[in-house]
Design a protein around this motif. Structure first.
Motif, PDB file in Angstrom:
ATOM      1  N   LEU A 151      95.426  27.421  87.923  1.00  0.00           N
ATOM      2  CA  LEU A 151      94.319  26.641  88.470  1.00  0.00           C
ATOM      3  C   LEU A 151      93.719  27.343  89.691  1.00  0.00           C
ATOM      4  N   ALA A 152      94.573  27.867  90.564  1.00  0.00           N
ATOM      5  CA  ALA A 152      94.070  28.591  91.741  1.00  0.00           C
ATOM      6  C   ALA A 152      93.254  29.810  91.315  1.00  0.00           C
ATOM      7  N   GLU A 368      99.013  30.039 101.033  1.00  0.00           N
ATOM      8  CA  GLU A 368      97.863  29.287 101.540  1.00  0.00           C
ATOM      9  C   GLU A 368      96.916  28.894 100.410  1.00  0.00           C
ATOM     10  N   LEU A 369      96.775  29.777  99.436  1.00  0.00           N
ATOM     11  CA  LEU A 369      95.804  29.578  98.359  1.00  0.00           C
ATOM     12  C   LEU A 369      96.123  28.375  97.483  1.00  0.00           C
ATOM     13  N   ILE A 370      97.365  28.259  97.032  1.00  0.00           N
ATOM     14  CA  ILE A 370      97.700  27.248  96.026  1.00  0.00           C
ATOM     15  C   ILE A 370      97.443  25.828  96.523  1.00  0.00           C
ATOM     16  N   PRO A 371      97.959  25.416  97.679  1.00  0.00           N
ATOM     17  CA  PRO A 371      97.651  24.060  98.129  1.00  0.00           C
ATOM     18  C   PRO A 371      96.168  23.842  98.406  1.00  0.00           C
ATOM     19  N   ALA A 372      95.484  24.897  98.873  1.00  0.00           N
ATOM     20  CA  ALA A 372      94.048  24.767  99.133  1.00  0.00           C
ATOM     21  C   ALA A 372      93.281  24.516  97.836  1.00  0.00           C
ATOM     22  N   LEU A 374      94.437  23.102  95.095  1.00  0.00           N
ATOM     23  CA  LEU A 374      94.719  21.737  94.652  1.00  0.00           C
ATOM     24  C   LEU A 374      93.892  20.734  95.451  1.00  0.00           C
ATOM     25  N   ALA A 375      93.895  20.892  96.761  1.00  0.00           N
ATOM     26  CA  ALA A 375      93.152  19.955  97.617  1.00  0.00           C
ATOM     27  C   ALA A 375      91.661  19.993  97.306  1.00  0.00           C
ATOM     28  N   GLU A 376      91.149  21.177  96.996  1.00  0.00           N
ATOM     29  CA  GLU A 376      89.727  21.324  96.665  1.00  0.00           C
ATOM     30  C   GLU A 376      89.347  20.474  95.462  1.00  0.00           C
ATOM     31  N   HIS A 377      90.294  20.259  94.564  1.00  0.00           N
ATOM     32  CA  HIS A 377      90.034  19.468  93.366  1.00  0.00           C
ATOM     33  C   HIS A 377      90.508  18.020  93.507  1.00  0.00           C
ATOM     34  N   GLY A 378      90.829  17.631  94.729  1.00  0.00           N
ATOM     35  CA  GLY A 378      91.234  16.254  94.959  1.00  0.00           C
ATOM     36  C   GLY A 378      92.616  15.923  94.442  1.00  0.00           C
ATOM     37  N   ILE A 379      93.459  16.920  94.270  1.00  0.00           N
ATOM     38  CA  ILE A 379      94.816  16.716  93.760  1.00  0.00           C
ATOM     39  C   ILE A 379      95.774  16.555  94.938  1.00  0.00           C
ATOM     40  N   ASP A 380      96.548  15.502  94.911  1.00  0.00           N
ATOM     41  CA  ASP A 380      97.472  15.198  96.006  1.00  0.00           C
ATOM     42  C   ASP A 380      98.505  16.317  96.156  1.00  0.00           C
ATOM     43  N   THR A 381      98.687  16.775  97.382  1.00  0.00           N
ATOM     44  CA  THR A 381      99.662  17.833  97.653  1.00  0.00           C
ATOM     45  C   THR A 381     100.862  17.298  98.433  1.00  0.00           C
ATOM     46  N   GLY A 382     101.061  15.989  98.423  1.00  0.00           N
ATOM     47  CA  GLY A 382     102.206  15.408  99.108  1.00  0.00           C
ATOM     48  C   GLY A 382     103.521  15.946  98.559  1.00  0.00           C
ATOM     49  N   GLY A 383     104.382  16.430  99.434  1.00  0.00           N
ATOM     50  CA  GLY A 383     105.672  16.966  99.016  1.00  0.00           C
ATOM     51  C   GLY A 383     105.615  18.359  98.445  1.00  0.00           C
ATOM     52  N   LEU A 384     104.414  18.950  98.354  1.00  0.00           N
ATOM     53  CA  LEU A 384     104.271  20.279  97.754  1.00  0.00           C
ATOM     54  C   LEU A 384     104.828  21.360  98.673  1.00  0.00           C
ATOM     55  N   ARG A 385     105.582  22.294  98.080  1.00  0.00           N
ATOM     56  CA  ARG A 385     105.998  23.515  98.755  1.00  0.00           C
ATOM     57  C   ARG A 385     105.744  24.666  97.788  1.00  0.00           C
ATOM     58  N   ALA A 386     104.670  25.393  98.061  1.00  0.00           N
ATOM     59  CA  ALA A 386     104.304  26.522  97.209  1.00  0.00           C
ATOM     60  C   ALA A 386     104.802  27.794  97.867  1.00  0.00           C
ATOM     61  N   VAL A 387     106.015  28.183  97.530  1.00  0.00           N
ATOM     62  CA  VAL A 387     106.640  29.351  98.157  1.00  0.00           C
ATOM     63  C   VAL A 387     106.247  30.628  97.433  1.00  0.00           C
ATOM     64  N   ARG A 405      97.991  16.532  87.029  1.00  0.00           N
ATOM     65  CA  ARG A 405      96.601  16.603  87.483  1.00  0.00           C
ATOM     66  C   ARG A 405      96.074  18.037  87.417  1.00  0.00           C
ATOM     67  N   ALA A 406      96.931  19.009  87.705  1.00  0.00           N
ATOM     68  CA  ALA A 406      96.512  20.406  87.615  1.00  0.00           C
ATOM     69  C   ALA A 406      96.167  20.772  86.170  1.00  0.00           C
ATOM     70  N   VAL A 407      97.001  20.337  85.231  1.00  0.00           N
ATOM     71  CA  VAL A 407      96.704  20.567  83.815  1.00  0.00           C
ATOM     72  C   VAL A 407      95.382  19.912  83.445  1.00  0.00           C
ATOM     73  N   ASP A 408      95.212  18.674  83.867  1.00  0.00           N
ATOM     74  CA  ASP A 408      94.000  17.930  83.545  1.00  0.00           C
ATOM     75  C   ASP A 408      92.753  18.667  84.041  1.00  0.00           C
ATOM     76  N   THR A 409      92.819  19.180  85.256  1.00  0.00           N
ATOM     77  CA  THR A 409      91.673  19.903  85.812  1.00  0.00           C
ATOM     78  C   THR A 409      91.372  21.160  85.014  1.00  0.00           C
ATOM     79  N   LEU A 410      92.410  21.887  84.623  1.00  0.00           N
ATOM     80  CA  LEU A 410      92.225  23.108  83.847  1.00  0.00           C
ATOM     81  C   LEU A 410      91.517  22.838  82.517  1.00  0.00           C
ATOM     82  N   VAL A 411      91.843  21.709  81.880  1.00  0.00           N
ATOM     83  CA  VAL A 411      91.335  21.487  80.523  1.00  0.00           C
ATOM     84  C   VAL A 411      90.099  20.600  80.475  1.00  0.00           C
ATOM     85  N   THR A 412      89.712  19.996  81.586  1.00  0.00           N
ATOM     86  CA  THR A 412      88.531  19.139  81.550  1.00  0.00           C
ATOM     87  C   THR A 412      87.386  19.650  82.410  1.00  0.00           C
TER      88      THR A 412
END
Length: 504
Positions: A151-152, A368-372, A374-387, A405-412
């Protein structure tokens, strides 16, 4: 003489016409809603059928140069298309989903599931989770992390973009600089237009470079010593993520991340072929490319010339380009990454996306990229740790809701169609080719696309499934703390997706 216009229809005629027109309009809308199943989903069955035709047919590992050219020609129109047929079809189908039936199917499938379970199921194109279990709990995603990476990548790099590997003149008279552009699927010899891994080749680049040198000065090209420097400035920082386990690096599950490599950071076979996912890792992937390019170029310049490898150097700002080769479209590389769960490719493409977003092509840039994205697409990043980007880091955490939600964004999202189609088909492609093989799982074969995820004690599956009535569900099923092997856990999630496919 100008003909007189026909007289307008009578009022009575108009009254008879409008009900008929409205009826026809309503019928056309109904037909459109019925057949506007999302484009990415409509390909499920054809891809499954193509897979029956022969090994590799329809798989993301193959690429048609003619098709790629045609897609590039229409890429801008596809990205700007509105309204999106996929979104229209998903919206039309959403009303047929019974949340209670989906919940019942999810609960039945997860009965007796090993370990700790998190699950989220939603109607494609809608934000609300219709069925779930601990769906907001941060979980270790394993390779489902690659869904976030895809998605990123989709959000920052045009799907038809191609990664360039370029030979330019250096600062010194007989100095060349090989400029890495992010393509780590290079072949050592000639490139193959029908491939993704090995689409561009160093042999092709060497031949074009030799031709350019001979055109400039035939005598100089065919004699004397040439030096090849390597420009890897595209990426920065440590090549290894500090969070990766030493034993995973030693086992070749992951390796140093370079902006240029052969066969996704693998050592080619003796005859120059792709060694597959079990191939050895080179000690220095970028240096191996420089050595192979120098060898190929020396062969093409003739016996009077020699080519040696220097070190790393930045290409001059006003460098004269001699030759270049281009990768398959980035969306096809993403599809290859998802289908084969290629860890090194995930890390490379994530750094490419970080650079495209204006960030550093580094571990930090990816974090930095991955959570940004997700947030850009309105996807909740609560609890996210993108190491990391591949899911090899045990410290990665993401909820099932975020993955769904990430899958949904990719396919819609109409802009990401080529990326959304990169998820492999159950029972046919990539890491899903041998899944869904039991009778209780068969209902999902050919009608779901998903990304697998497996570590020693983790099993995950995130994707979407088309039900018999044409409606589409997106889902994420993540099991942590699995003991005694992963077979039972994989059967559990496969059985659950099959239950969702048949849910009422």
């Amino acid at each position: 003489m100008r003909a007189m216009p026909a007289p307008p229809p009578s009022t009575a005629a108009r009254r008879r016409f409008w009900p008929l027109a409205c009826a026809l309009l309503a019928l056309s809308v109904l037909v459109a809603a019925t057949f506007a199943v999302p484009a990415v989903v409509a390909e499920l069955r054809p891809a499954w059928q193509h897979a029956q035709d022969g090994p590799g047919a329809g798989a993301p590992g193959a690429s048609s140069a003619e098709d790629a050219s045609e897609r590039e020609a229409h890429g801008a129109d596809d990205a700007a298309a509105s309204p999106d047929p996929a979104a229209a079809g998903l919206a039309a189908a959403s009303g047929t989903v019974d949340a209670a039936g989906v919940t019942e199917a999810l609960d039945a499938g997860l009965t007796g599931a090993p370990g700790t379970v998190a699950a989220a199921v939603a109607v494609a194109g809608e934000d609300t989770v219709v069925a779930g279990r601990s769906q907001e709990r941060p979980m270790v995603p394993a390779s489902n992390q690659k869904v976030l990476t895809a998605l990123a990548l989709a959000a920052t790099v045009d799907p038809y973009e191609r990664l360039e590997t370029t030979a330019v003149r250096g600062d010194q008279p007989r100095e060349l600089v090989l400029v890495a552009g992010g393509d780590t699927l290079l072949a050592p010899g000639e490139g193959r237009a029908d491939a993704v891994n090995g689409h561009a080749g160093l042999g092709t680049l060497a031949e074009r470079t030799a031709q350019a040198l001979r055109q400039d000065d035939p005598d100089a090209a065919a004699s004397g010593q040439w030096t090849v420097e390597l420009d890897t400035d595209l990426f920065a920082g440590p090549e290894l993520n500090p969070a990766w386990e030493g034993e995973d690096i030693a086992a070749g599950e992951i390796t140093r991340v370079a902006p240029v490599a052969l066969y996704s950071h693998r050592v080619p076979t003796a005859d120059g072929a792709d060694p597959g996912s079990r191939g050895e890792r080179p000690e220095d992937p970028a240096a191996a490319v420089a050595r192979e390019f120098a060898r190929q170029l020396e062969q093409r310049l003739g016996s009077g010339a020699s080519v040696t490898v220097g070190g790393t150097a930045s290409a001059p700002e006003d460098a004269v380009e001699l030759a270049r080769v281009e990768s398959a479209p980035v969306s096809e590389q993403s599809a290859y990454m998802l289908a084969h769960s290629d860890n090194s490719l995930a890390e490379t493409l994530a750094r490419v996306a970080a650079v495209a977003s204006g960030r550093e092509g580094s571990v930090t840039g990816v974090q930095e990229l991955i959570p940004a994205a997700l947030a850009e697409h309105g996807i909740d990043t609560g609890g996210l740790r993108a190491v990391d980007a591949s899911g090899m880091a045990q410290q990665d955490r993401v909820s099932a809701t975020t993955l769904a939600r990430a899958v949904d964004t990719l396919v819609t999202d109409p802009r990401y169609g080529p990326y959304g189609r990169g998820l492999p088909v159950a029972g046919a492609e990539g890491t899903l080719s041998e899944r869904f093989d039991d009778p209780a799982e068969a209902a999902a074969r050919g009608v779901t696309r998903a990304k697998t995820g497996t570590l020693l004690d983790v099993v995950a599956l995130s994707g979407y499934v088309q039900r018999a009535d044409g409606s589409v569900l997106v889902y994420s099923l993540v099991l942590n703390g699995v003991s005694g092997g992963t077979t039972r856990a994989k059967d559990t999630v496969d059985r659950t997706v099959a239950a969702l496919a048949g849910s009422g």
